[in-house]
Design a protein around this motif. Structure first.
Motif, PDB file in Angstrom:
ATOM      1  N   UNK A  70       2.873  48.552  52.460  1.00  0.00           N
ATOM      2  CA  UNK A  70       2.583  49.673  53.348  1.00  0.00           C
ATOM      3  C   UNK A  70       2.554  50.887  52.433  1.00  0.00           C
ATOM      4  N   UNK A  71       1.349  51.375  52.184  1.00  0.00           N
ATOM      5  CA  UNK A  71       1.190  52.428  51.175  1.00  0.00           C
ATOM      6  C   UNK A  71       1.439  51.829  49.802  1.00  0.00           C
ATOM      7  N   UNK A  72       2.383  52.401  49.072  1.00  0.00           N
ATOM      8  CA  UNK A  72       2.725  51.887  47.748  1.00  0.00           C
ATOM      9  C   UNK A  72       4.033  51.095  47.751  1.00  0.00           C
ATOM     10  N   UNK A  73       4.616  50.907  48.921  1.00  0.00           N
ATOM     11  CA  UNK A  73       5.904  50.220  49.050  1.00  0.00           C
ATOM     12  C   UNK A  73       5.666  48.777  49.494  1.00  0.00           C
ATOM     13  N   UNK A  74       6.225  47.844  48.734  1.00  0.00           N
ATOM     14  CA  UNK A  74       6.112  46.439  49.122  1.00  0.00           C
ATOM     15  C   UNK A  74       7.072  46.180  50.278  1.00  0.00           C
ATOM     16  N   UNK A  75       6.552  45.584  51.353  1.00  0.00           N
ATOM     17  CA  UNK A  75       7.411  45.317  52.504  1.00  0.00           C
ATOM     18  C   UNK A  75       7.743  43.832  52.656  1.00  0.00           C
ATOM     19  N   UNK A  76       6.962  42.965  52.021  1.00  0.00           N
ATOM     20  CA  UNK A  76       7.251  41.525  52.095  1.00  0.00           C
ATOM     21  C   UNK A  76       6.533  40.786  50.985  1.00  0.00           C
ATOM     22  N   UNK A  77       7.165  39.759  50.466  1.00  0.00           N
ATOM     23  CA  UNK A  77       6.582  38.915  49.421  1.00  0.00           C
ATOM     24  C   UNK A  77       6.698  37.458  49.874  1.00  0.00           C
ATOM     25  N   UNK A  78       5.574  36.737  49.786  1.00  0.00           N
ATOM     26  CA  UNK A  78       5.527  35.332  50.189  1.00  0.00           C
ATOM     27  C   UNK A  78       5.106  34.484  48.993  1.00  0.00           C
ATOM     28  N   UNK A  79       6.053  33.839  48.294  1.00  0.00           N
ATOM     29  CA  UNK A  79       5.695  32.986  47.149  1.00  0.00           C
ATOM     30  C   UNK A  79       4.876  31.779  47.596  1.00  0.00           C
ATOM     31  N   UNK A  80       3.795  31.496  46.854  1.00  0.00           N
ATOM     32  CA  UNK A  80       2.917  30.366  47.203  1.00  0.00           C
ATOM     33  C   UNK A  80       3.658  29.038  47.176  1.00  0.00           C
ATOM     34  N   UNK A  81       4.641  28.906  46.314  1.00  0.00           N
ATOM     35  CA  UNK A  81       5.358  27.634  46.192  1.00  0.00           C
ATOM     36  C   UNK A  81       6.092  27.258  47.476  1.00  0.00           C
ATOM     37  N   UNK A  82       6.331  28.219  48.370  1.00  0.00           N
ATOM     38  CA  UNK A  82       7.008  27.934  49.632  1.00  0.00           C
ATOM     39  C   UNK A  82       6.029  27.689  50.789  1.00  0.00           C
ATOM     40  N   UNK A  83       4.726  27.829  50.538  1.00  0.00           N
ATOM     41  CA  UNK A  83       3.732  27.645  51.589  1.00  0.00           C
ATOM     42  C   UNK A  83       3.516  26.153  51.839  1.00  0.00           C
ATOM     43  N   UNK A  84       3.406  25.792  53.097  1.00  0.00           N
ATOM     44  CA  UNK A  84       3.112  24.415  53.459  1.00  0.00           C
ATOM     45  C   UNK A  84       1.693  24.255  54.003  1.00  0.00           C
ATOM     46  N   UNK A  85       1.185  25.290  54.673  1.00  0.00           N
ATOM     47  CA  UNK A  85      -0.134  25.202  55.277  1.00  0.00           C
ATOM     48  C   UNK A  85      -0.629  26.597  55.614  1.00  0.00           C
ATOM     49  N   UNK A  86      -1.936  26.736  55.765  1.00  0.00           N
ATOM     50  CA  UNK A  86      -2.533  27.989  56.228  1.00  0.00           C
ATOM     51  C   UNK A  86      -3.811  27.671  56.979  1.00  0.00           C
ATOM     52  N   UNK A  87      -4.239  28.602  57.814  1.00  0.00           N
ATOM     53  CA  UNK A  87      -5.459  28.421  58.578  1.00  0.00           C
ATOM     54  C   UNK A  87      -5.960  29.799  59.037  1.00  0.00           C
ATOM     55  N   UNK A  88      -7.278  29.928  59.089  1.00  0.00           N
ATOM     56  CA  UNK A  88      -7.904  31.110  59.671  1.00  0.00           C
ATOM     57  C   UNK A  88      -8.516  30.646  60.984  1.00  0.00           C
ATOM     58  N   UNK A  89      -8.035  31.212  62.100  1.00  0.00           N
ATOM     59  CA  UNK A  89      -8.488  30.770  63.407  1.00  0.00           C
ATOM     60  C   UNK A  89      -9.790  31.436  63.812  1.00  0.00           C
ATOM     61  N   UNK A  90     -10.637  30.594  64.371  1.00  0.00           N
ATOM     62  CA  UNK A  90     -11.935  30.958  64.909  1.00  0.00           C
ATOM     63  C   UNK A  90     -12.772  31.617  63.824  1.00  0.00           C
ATOM     64  N   UNK A  91     -13.068  30.837  62.771  1.00  0.00           N
ATOM     65  CA  UNK A  91     -13.716  31.414  61.592  1.00  0.00           C
ATOM     66  C   UNK A  91     -15.091  32.046  61.846  1.00  0.00           C
ATOM     67  N   UNK A  92     -15.904  31.604  62.806  1.00  0.00           N
ATOM     68  CA  UNK A  92     -17.166  32.334  63.003  1.00  0.00           C
ATOM     69  C   UNK A  92     -16.934  33.830  63.257  1.00  0.00           C
ATOM     70  N   UNK A  93     -15.876  34.147  63.978  1.00  0.00           N
ATOM     71  CA  UNK A  93     -15.454  35.533  64.179  1.00  0.00           C
ATOM     72  C   UNK A  93     -13.940  35.540  63.930  1.00  0.00           C
ATOM     73  N   UNK A 115     -13.648  36.989  54.228  1.00  0.00           N
ATOM     74  CA  UNK A 115     -14.271  36.150  53.204  1.00  0.00           C
ATOM     75  C   UNK A 115     -13.410  36.127  51.945  1.00  0.00           C
ATOM     76  N   UNK A 116     -12.975  37.295  51.504  1.00  0.00           N
ATOM     77  CA  UNK A 116     -12.115  37.368  50.319  1.00  0.00           C
ATOM     78  C   UNK A 116     -10.775  36.703  50.600  1.00  0.00           C
ATOM     79  N   UNK A 117     -10.252  36.869  51.807  1.00  0.00           N
ATOM     80  CA  UNK A 117      -9.002  36.212  52.188  1.00  0.00           C
ATOM     81  C   UNK A 117      -9.127  34.708  52.018  1.00  0.00           C
ATOM     82  N   UNK A 118     -10.184  34.129  52.564  1.00  0.00           N
ATOM     83  CA  UNK A 118     -10.372  32.671  52.485  1.00  0.00           C
ATOM     84  C   UNK A 118     -10.525  32.220  51.034  1.00  0.00           C
ATOM     85  N   UNK A 119     -11.297  32.959  50.242  1.00  0.00           N
ATOM     86  CA  UNK A 119     -11.474  32.598  48.830  1.00  0.00           C
ATOM     87  C   UNK A 119     -10.157  32.660  48.071  1.00  0.00           C
ATOM     88  N   UNK A 120      -9.359  33.687  48.307  1.00  0.00           N
ATOM     89  CA  UNK A 120      -8.064  33.810  47.636  1.00  0.00           C
ATOM     90  C   UNK A 120      -7.114  32.692  48.054  1.00  0.00           C
TER      91      UNK A 120
END
Length: 128
Positions: A70-93, A115-120
């Motif tokens: 939020x601005x220049x202050x980090x409010x949360x960090x999510x390490x990839x090693x703790x991720x189990x799954x991800x999904x973008x809902x209703x990708x056409x929109x 688009x950049x979110x999905x690629x990342x």
């Protein structure tokens, strides 16, 4: 310092804001005021809240985690090693981004470039 997505995994990518959801909610609030005043009011308030979030919150993909600022202050960090799954809902929109960590589940409205979110996401933590 943010860089382009075409660089390697050792760089940081900051997602650009996307105002489609707040604007469409605000546009939907206008006719809703004539049908049901309270529904139009709720939609208008929700669109203002999401617009504020789109203006102030930034997502950065680093080599090791997803950081939310939020601005220049980090409010949360999510390490990839703790991720189990991800999904973008209703990708056409795309309207909602979901990801599950070992200890919790997170839902975020798509207030950034989908688009950049999905690629990342595919680059840093391929789906299982």
């Amino acid at each position: 310092m943010p860089t382009s997505l075409t660089s390697n995994l050792s760089s940081t990518v900051e997602l650009r804001p996307n105002y489609k959801i707040p604007i469409n909610l605000a546009l939907g609030a206008i006719p809703s005021f004539f049908l049901q005043l309270w529904i139009g009011g709720v939609l208008a308030l929700l669109s203002l809240f999401l617009l504020f979030q789109a203006l102030t919150v930034r997502l950065q993909f680093t080599p090791t985690d997803l950081d939310i600022y939020r601005g220049k202050i980090i409010i949360r960090r999510f390490p990839y090693q703790e991720w189990q799954n991800w999904r973008i809902f209703w990708y056409p929109v795309p309207i909602l981004f979901y990801f599950k960590e070992i200890k919790s589940i997170h839902f975020l409205p798509i207030l950034f470039d989908p688009t950049t979110l999905k690629e990342c996401l595919e680059q840093h933590c391929p789906r299982i």
